[in-house]
Motif scaffolding. Structure first.
Motif, short mmCIF file in Angstrom:
data_model
loop_
_atom_site.label_atom_id
_atom_site.label_comp_id
_atom_site.label_asym_id
_atom_site.label_seq_id
_atom_site.Cartn_x
_atom_site.Cartn_y
_atom_site.Cartn_z
N ARG A 1 0.75 -1.15 -0.07
CA ARG A 1 0.00 -0.20 0.10
C ARG A 1 1.06 1.28 -0.03
NH1 ARG A 1 -3.09 -3.11 3.36
NH2 ARG A 1 -2.02 -2.27 5.09
N GLU A 2 1.92 1.44 0.87
CA GLU A 2 2.98 2.62 0.80
C GLU A 2 3.57 2.66 -0.30
OE1 GLU A 2 5.42 1.71 4.04
OE2 GLU A 2 3.85 1.69 5.65
N THR A 3 4.04 1.74 -1.17
CA THR A 3 4.84 1.63 -2.36
C THR A 3 3.80 2.21 -3.45
OG1 THR A 3 6.29 -0.03 -1.36
CG2 THR A 3 6.48 0.53 -3.76
N VAL A 4 2.84 1.59 -3.55
CA VAL A 4 1.78 2.08 -4.49
C VAL A 4 1.45 3.36 -4.43
CG1 VAL A 4 -0.64 1.40 -5.59
CG2 VAL A 4 0.94 -0.40 -5.02
N ALA A 5 1.11 3.93 -3.02
CA ALA A 5 0.91 5.29 -2.78
C ALA A 5 2.00 6.18 -3.51
CB ALA A 5 0.61 5.51 -1.56
N ALA A 6 3.11 5.75 -3.15
CA ALA A 6 4.49 6.52 -3.56
C ALA A 6 4.22 6.59 -5.29
CB ALA A 6 5.72 5.73 -3.24
N VAL A 7 4.28 5.32 -5.86
CA VAL A 7 4.26 5.41 -7.40
C VAL A 7 3.24 6.21 -7.95
CG1 VAL A 7 3.56 3.77 -9.35
CG2 VAL A 7 5.04 2.88 -7.57
N ARG A 8 1.92 6.14 -7.31
CA ARG A 8 0.65 7.04 -7.73
C ARG A 8 1.10 8.35 -7.62
NH1 ARG A 8 -4.14 2.95 -5.52
NH2 ARG A 8 -4.21 2.11 -7.42
N GLU A 9 1.81 9.00 -6.46
CA GLU A 9 2.21 10.19 -6.28
C GLU A 9 3.13 10.78 -7.23
OE1 GLU A 9 4.71 12.69 -2.91
OE2 GLU A 9 2.93 11.12 -2.13
N ASN A 10 4.09 9.89 -7.57
CA ASN A 10 5.08 10.17 -8.49
C ASN A 10 4.46 10.26 -10.07
OD1 ASN A 10 7.09 10.04 -6.75
ND2 ASN A 10 7.57 7.73 -7.55
N ASP A 11 3.30 9.28 -10.23
CA ASP A 11 2.79 9.40 -11.62
C ASP A 11 1.81 10.61 -11.61
OD1 ASP A 11 3.62 6.69 -12.25
OD2 ASP A 11 1.68 5.73 -12.09
N ALA A 12 1.20 10.87 -10.75
CA ALA A 12 0.21 12.29 -10.61
C ALA A 12 1.26 13.51 -10.78
CB ALA A 12 -0.53 12.36 -9.45
N SER A 13 2.46 13.59 -10.28
CA SER A 13 3.01 14.90 -10.57
C SER A 13 3.52 14.99 -12.13
CB SER A 13 4.35 14.63 -9.71
OG SER A 13 5.35 15.75 -10.00
N SER A 14 3.93 13.57 -12.62
CA SER A 14 4.47 13.62 -14.08
C SER A 14 3.32 13.95 -14.81
CB SER A 14 5.03 12.08 -14.32
OG SER A 14 6.33 12.15 -13.53
N ARG A 15 1.84 13.38 -14.44
CA ARG A 15 0.79 13.57 -15.44
C ARG A 15 0.64 14.90 -15.35
NH1 ARG A 15 -3.39 11.55 -12.31
NH2 ARG A 15 -3.55 13.42 -11.39
N ASP A 16 0.77 15.69 -14.14
CA ASP A 16 0.39 17.07 -14.20
C ASP A 16 1.43 18.02 -15.09
OD1 ASP A 16 -1.52 16.63 -12.49
OD2 ASP A 16 -0.50 17.41 -10.74
N GLN A 17 2.65 17.66 -15.19
CA GLN A 17 3.73 18.14 -16.06
C GLN A 17 3.47 17.84 -17.41
OE1 GLN A 17 7.53 16.42 -14.96
NE2 GLN A 17 7.65 17.41 -13.11
N ALA A 18 2.96 16.71 -17.79
CA ALA A 18 2.57 16.28 -19.25
C ALA A 18 1.35 17.10 -19.75
CB ALA A 18 2.40 14.99 -19.54
#
Length: 192
Positions: A133-150
């Motif tokens: 759960r913790e690791t998937v949350a970190a992946v989702r956070e990274n994905d959201a940041s990159s998604r916002d940039q894109a």
């Protein structure tokens, strides 16, 4: 050029003829997974309860969707180049996290249940699920940041299309999760 004695040639032909029989005996043969006929009654894992493993939820990577649907979104060369740069940075950031998830999933894959399971096993599974759960949350956070940039690179029409692709991918993951939950622990739909 190699020459063969008749007995060697006959032995080789017989061996090749026996391979399909050996493959069928090991559970293949086109009869479906698990045995002859309807696949019920015997075969690999039939009737054996499965111990729960650790399941890693799928996460939609919007950056990959943008790359895969470049033409559908009509990305310019400049947009595409910037999206690729974002993808490389995201992949580098998420790689250790994905390796961790893969390792935990392999370590705690579901398997035959031969007993009720020890308290240590249950504690380990609880700890592993927490780590996932913790690791998937970190992946989702990274994905959201990159998604916002894109997404900041896209026009309003492209952004609408990208949102549609993201929603469709999320729905596919949700449908697959519901389908797998609808099946019993043995991997078969509940009878009733």
């Amino acid at each position: 050029m190699a020459s063969f004695r008749p007995s060697e040639l006959l032995g080789g032909v017989l061996l090749l003829g026996a391979l399909p029989i050996a493959a069928t005996a090991q559970g293949g043969g086109g009869m479906g997974r698990g045995g002859w006929g309807s696949g019920r009654g015997f075969g690999r894992g039939a009737g054996v309860q499965r111990a729960p493993g650790v399941e890693v939820p799928q996460v939609v990577n919007v950056i990959n969707l943008l790359v895969e649907h470049r033409q559908d979104l009509a990305l310019t060369d400049t947009q595409f180049t910037r999206v690729i740069a974002i993808k490389r940075a995201l992949d580098s950031t998420n790689a250790p996290l994905m390796r961790k998830l893969d390792s935990v999933q392999r370590l705690f894959k579901n398997g035959p249940l031969f007993s009720s399971g020890s308290p240590e096993r249950r504690d380990s599974l609880t700890e592993a699920n927490s780590l996932v759960r913790e690791t998937v949350a970190a992946v989702r956070e990274n994905d959201a940041s990159s998604r916002d940039q894109a997404y900041a690179l896209l026009s309003s029409r492209q952004l609408d299309s990208a949102h549609g692709l993201e929603a469709k991918a999320e729905q596919q993951i949700q449908d697959a999760a519901e389908k797998s939950r609808g099946q019993g622990r043995s991997g078969r739909p509940p009878s009733g």
